[in-house]
Enzyme design. Structure first.
Site, PDB file in Angstrom:
ATOM      1  N   GLU A  41     -53.433 -13.910  44.534  1.00  5.19           N
ATOM      2  CA  GLU A  41     -54.525 -13.823  43.562  1.00  5.19           C
ATOM      3  C   GLU A  41     -55.857 -14.038  44.277  1.00  5.19           C
ATOM      4  O   GLU A  41     -56.229 -15.195  44.561  1.00  5.19           O
ATOM      5  CB  GLU A  41     -54.376 -14.910  42.488  1.00  5.19           C
ATOM      6  CG  GLU A  41     -53.096 -14.827  41.694  1.00  5.19           C
ATOM      7  CD  GLU A  41     -53.241 -15.555  40.358  1.00  5.19           C
ATOM      8  OE1 GLU A  41     -53.083 -14.894  39.323  1.00  5.19           O
ATOM      9  OE2 GLU A  41     -53.530 -16.759  40.359  1.00  5.19           O
TER      10      GLU A  41
ATOM     11  N   GLY B  63     -60.215 -13.817  36.246  1.00  4.86           N
ATOM     12  CA  GLY B  63     -61.061 -13.983  35.063  1.00  4.86           C
ATOM     13  C   GLY B  63     -62.400 -13.275  35.151  1.00  4.86           C
ATOM     14  O   GLY B  63     -63.304 -13.536  34.359  1.00  4.86           O
TER      15      GLY B  63
ATOM     16  N   GLU C 113     -57.372 -22.504  40.473  1.00  5.31           N
ATOM     17  CA  GLU C 113     -58.138 -23.451  39.653  1.00  5.31           C
ATOM     18  C   GLU C 113     -57.754 -24.888  39.980  1.00  5.31           C
ATOM     19  O   GLU C 113     -58.586 -25.793  39.933  1.00  5.31           O
ATOM     20  CB  GLU C 113     -57.949 -23.124  38.161  1.00  5.31           C
ATOM     21  CG  GLU C 113     -58.727 -21.870  37.783  1.00  5.31           C
ATOM     22  CD  GLU C 113     -58.136 -21.076  36.631  1.00  5.31           C
ATOM     23  OE1 GLU C 113     -57.277 -21.583  35.908  1.00  5.31           O
ATOM     24  OE2 GLU C 113     -58.551 -19.902  36.468  1.00  5.31           O
TER      25      GLU C 113
ATOM     26  N   ASN D 250     -49.907 -16.744  32.621  1.00  2.00           N
ATOM     27  CA  ASN D 250     -50.472 -18.078  32.834  1.00  2.00           C
ATOM     28  C   ASN D 250     -51.450 -18.335  31.693  1.00  2.00           C
ATOM     29  O   ASN D 250     -52.537 -17.778  31.680  1.00  2.00           O
ATOM     30  CB  ASN D 250     -51.172 -18.108  34.201  1.00  2.00           C
ATOM     31  CG  ASN D 250     -51.943 -19.389  34.424  1.00  2.00           C
ATOM     32  OD1 ASN D 250     -51.785 -20.363  33.682  1.00  2.00           O
ATOM     33  ND2 ASN D 250     -52.785 -19.396  35.450  1.00  2.00           N
TER      34      ASN D 250
HETATM   35  P1  PGA Z   1     -56.773 -13.483  34.879  1.00  2.00           P
HETATM   36  O1  PGA Z   1     -56.124 -14.815  35.502  1.00  2.00           O
HETATM   37  O2  PGA Z   1     -55.670 -12.514  34.627  1.00  2.00           O
HETATM   38  O3  PGA Z   1     -57.441 -13.963  33.598  1.00  2.00           O
HETATM   39  O4  PGA Z   1     -57.760 -12.973  35.875  1.00  2.00           O
HETATM   40  C1  PGA Z   1     -55.083 -14.723  36.449  1.00  2.00           C
HETATM   41  C2  PGA Z   1     -54.638 -16.113  36.840  1.00  2.00           C
HETATM   42  O5  PGA Z   1     -55.463 -17.032  36.859  1.00  2.00           O
HETATM   43  O6  PGA Z   1     -53.451 -16.339  37.134  1.00  2.00           O
END
Ligand code: PGA
Length: 258
Positions: free
Chosen positions: A166, A172, A96, A9
Site C-alpha cells: 500500500e 484515502g 496509519e 479494512n
Molecule cells: P483506501 O484505504 O482504500 O481508503 O485508500 C486502504 C487502506 O488503508 O488499507
C-alpha cells in the site's frame, strides 16, 4: 494457483450493530464467490461481524494484534482473544499505525509471530511515503519493511502470509499507483520472500495491492501476474461497492483461466 483475496479494512468506522448490518447486506451480493473475502472491523465490532458472517464465505479479521498472549498490557488485545471471537486474519503494520502510533518493523515482526502462534493469518502492510517515492526509495523502503517485518518465520508460515503493498500516498487520497508500478513492487516483494523462504513459499504467499481501490479501478490490478487481490479501505464501507470489487476481481481471474 493462489486464491484471490479481497479484504476490507473498515478502520475506525462502524458500531457493532452497523457491522452486523453491513455483513448481512454483503452476503447476498457476493454469493458463493471463489474469491476469499475478509472484513476487518474495529475490535468492538468483531464479535457481531463474526456472528453475522458465520456459515457464509466471509471471514473476519482484526486490524491489529498485540505480541504477547496475555499480561499487564492495558488497552491491548491478543491473538488468543481474537481467535476466540472467530477471527481468521489480522492486519499488521498498517501505515496509519506506523504513522500515528509509532509502529516499527520490530513491532511488526513480533506481531506477525504472535498471529501465527494463535493460528491467525497476518495481512502485513508495507509501502513507501510520497517523499520516499520522490527520492526513488520505494524498493529500498519495501525491502526494509519486508526483511525486518517478516524475519524469523518458517517457510510454511511464509507460504500462508498475506502481504499488502500500500503506497502511503495512495491511501484515502483517490490516487492509485499504476497497475504496472504496483506489479513491479509486488514482483520485487515476491522475490524477496523467495530469497528469505524459498521459491515454494514465494509462489504460495499472496500479495495484495491497496490504496484507493474502487470498483472502477480494480480490474487492471487483478490482471497483473503477481497481484493476488486488494486491501480496500473507504470502498469497503459500502456493501455494494465492496461486493462490486469482489465480483470484478473474480471475473478477471475467471477470464485469465480460460
Ligand atoms: P483506501 O484505504 O482504500 O481508503 O485508500 C486502504 C487502506 O488503508 O488499507
Amino acid at each position: 494457483m493462489r486464491r484471490t483475496i479481497i479484504a476490507g479494512n473498515w478502520k475506525m468506522y462502524k458500531t457493532s450493530g452497523e457491522a452486523r448490518r453491513l455483513v448481512e447486506d454483503l452476503k447476498p451480493l457476493v454469493g458463493a464467490s471463489e474469491v476469499e473475502i475478509v472484513v476487518c472491523p474495529p475490535f468492538t465490532a468483531l464479535a457481531a461481524a463474526a456472528n453475522a458472517a458465520s456459515g457464509s464465505n466471509i471471514s473476519v479479521g482484526a486490524q491489529d494484534i498485540f505480541w504477547e498472549d496475555e499480561g499487564p498490557y492495558t488497552g491491548e488485545v491478543s491473538g488468543p482473544m481474537l481467535k476466540d471471537l472467530g477471527c481468521r486474519f489480522c492486519i499488521i503494520g498498517h501505515s496509519e499505525r506506523r504513522q500515528y502510533f509509532g509502529e516499527t518493523d520490530a513491532n511488526v515482526r513480533k506481531k506477525v509471530r504472535a498471529a501465527f502462534r494463535s493460528g491467525l493469518i497476518p495481512i502485513v502492510c508495507v509501502g513507501e511515503t510520497l517523499a520516499e517515492r520522490e527520492e526513488g526509495k520505494t524498493l529500498e523502503v519495501c525491502r526494509r519493511q519486508v526483511e525486518e517485518g517478516l524475519e524469523g518465520l518458517t517457510s510454511e508460515e511464509a507460504s500462508k502470509l498475506v502481504v499488502a503493498y500500500e503506497p502511503v500516498w495512495a491511501i484515502g487520497t483517490g490516487r492509485t499507483a499504476t497497475p504496472r508500478d504496483a506489479q513491479e513492487v509486488i514482483g520485487f516483494i515476491r522475490e524477496l520472500i523467495s530469497k528469505m523462504y524459498g521459491e515454494d513459499a514465494a509462489r504460495q504467499c499472496r500479495i495484495q495491492y491497496g490504496g484507493s481501490v474502487k470498483p472502477e479501478n480494480i480490474a487492471p490490478f487483478m490482471e497483473q501476474p503477481d497481484i493476488d487481490g486488494a486491501l480496500v479501505g473507504g470502498a469497503s464501507l459500502d456493501p455494494v461497492s465492496f461486493a462490486a470489487i469482489v465480483n470484478t476481481a473474480a471475473e478477471v481471474k475467471r477470464r485469465q483461466k480460460i
